[in-house]
Motif scaffolding. Sequence first.
Motif, short mmCIF file in Angstrom:
data_model
loop_
_atom_site.label_atom_id
_atom_site.label_comp_id
_atom_site.label_asym_id
_atom_site.label_seq_id
_atom_site.Cartn_x
_atom_site.Cartn_y
_atom_site.Cartn_z
N LEU A 5 0.69 -1.12 0.05
CA LEU A 5 -0.06 -0.10 -0.20
C LEU A 5 1.01 1.05 -0.28
CD1 LEU A 5 -2.26 -1.18 2.48
CD2 LEU A 5 -3.23 -0.52 0.03
N LEU A 6 2.06 1.13 0.42
CA LEU A 6 2.87 2.40 1.00
C LEU A 6 3.73 2.99 -0.41
CD1 LEU A 6 3.44 4.87 2.73
CD2 LEU A 6 5.28 3.31 3.85
N TYR A 9 2.33 4.54 -2.96
CA TYR A 9 1.91 5.11 -2.59
C TYR A 9 2.96 6.29 -2.96
CZ TYR A 9 0.57 9.43 0.46
OH TYR A 9 0.76 11.15 0.98
N LEU A 10 3.77 5.56 -2.43
CA LEU A 10 5.48 6.91 -2.84
C LEU A 10 5.12 6.71 -5.17
CD1 LEU A 10 7.18 5.09 -0.23
CD2 LEU A 10 6.02 7.33 -0.04
N LYS A 13 2.76 9.39 -5.55
CA LYS A 13 3.81 10.87 -5.67
C LYS A 13 4.72 11.40 -6.12
CE LYS A 13 -0.10 11.66 -1.92
NZ LYS A 13 -0.64 12.78 -3.05
N ALA A 111 5.86 9.59 5.03
CA ALA A 111 5.46 8.85 3.91
C ALA A 111 4.25 8.65 4.89
CB ALA A 111 6.20 8.44 2.97
N GLU A 112 4.84 7.63 5.83
CA GLU A 112 3.75 7.09 6.83
C GLU A 112 2.33 7.68 7.26
OE1 GLU A 112 4.78 4.86 9.59
OE2 GLU A 112 6.22 3.07 8.55
N ASP A 114 1.53 10.55 6.42
CA ASP A 114 1.21 11.46 4.99
C ASP A 114 0.35 10.64 4.50
OD1 ASP A 114 2.94 13.54 4.97
OD2 ASP A 114 3.42 13.22 2.81
N PHE A 115 0.46 9.20 4.07
CA PHE A 115 -0.81 8.57 3.68
C PHE A 115 -2.02 8.02 4.63
CE2 PHE A 115 -1.71 3.79 3.87
CZ PHE A 115 -1.69 3.46 2.49
N GLN A 116 -1.53 8.22 5.94
CA GLN A 116 -2.64 8.10 7.10
C GLN A 116 -3.76 8.85 7.67
OE1 GLN A 116 -0.94 7.52 11.14
NE2 GLN A 116 -2.73 7.48 11.82
N GLU A 118 -4.46 10.75 4.64
CA GLU A 118 -5.19 11.02 3.26
C GLU A 118 -5.84 10.14 3.19
OE1 GLU A 118 -2.88 11.55 -0.10
OE2 GLU A 118 -0.90 13.37 1.13
N ASN A 119 -6.07 9.07 4.38
CA ASN A 119 -6.36 7.41 4.01
C ASN A 119 -7.58 7.53 4.83
OD1 ASN A 119 -5.64 6.08 1.04
ND2 ASN A 119 -4.07 6.58 1.79
#
Length: 295
Positions: A5-6, A9-10, A13, A111-112, A114-116, A118-119
């Motif tokens: 998932l990450l 995402y990376l 982005k 990044a973690e 941001d991912f957390q 945004e989701n």
Amino acid sequence: MLDRLLGNYLLTKGVLSRTQLMKAYQIQESNRAKLGVIAVSEKLMTIAQAEQVNALQATMDKRFGDIAIEKGYLTEPQLGRLLELQGNAYLAFVQALVDEQSMTLEQVEKAEADFQRENNLTATDLVDLKEGNIDKIVPIFVDTGDPQIRKIFSMGVKNLYRLVDAHVYIGRSYRVDSVRNEVMGYQGFHGGQTAKVAIGGRYEDVQKMAIGYTKEEFIDTEEDALDAICELINCMNGLYASEMSNAGGLIELEPPEFFISYSEAKSDIIDVLPVYICGGEVKLFVSTYGKWEVK
């Protein structure tokens, strides 16, 4: 599951290139062997025992280590040692990113976060994703209060992980009244519970999934691919039916069927779960409401 998932995402982005991401996954994979391989290497199990446990995973809703303990092949302390040797998939992914100097640890942590954000994930959600507990992960992505649907999806994803691709990951579920796919395989069951469970998508993606399941290098026809998918669905539903029957609700499986050339499934409500597997995307969908029609 968070590693995939990450990683996606990376990539989306622009933080990582596809080459960097694939290199990190390659290193991660080389550093994280399967439990059976480690057990044999450590001389705690024989090859025959490991193969037997792997085969039993196709018929039991249990992890490798749990089955090995029940069979008397491993003790609890031995399993703990093997899990330590195996390591955490997500941590192995992060370590690969840092070792390759693709990202710093500070950049990964950002990044973690941001991912957390945004989701709309909670801190607990993130921990569950890192640990890879599918029973806890599926409710994060499945937008329904129906425990039957959550259970069917959980059983399905666990079997896809065990039998097809250890790097499967999922998207957020949604509800529709019809699903149109290039190819589709499905099976119904009735008795204590009634439902239709299906897998569909582009033929190219379903073919990749079928190859991952059968471990055959070539599947030449749509019929061969869909036969394999129907066998997989039958396995998933069989495990679900066994568990529900043990709880007192007898379930009978109907013969699986498949359709090609852009078939459409219709029902009052269909819950659809995007599944990313074997380098493609398929849809796992479940209907427990109203009449089911495919044409």
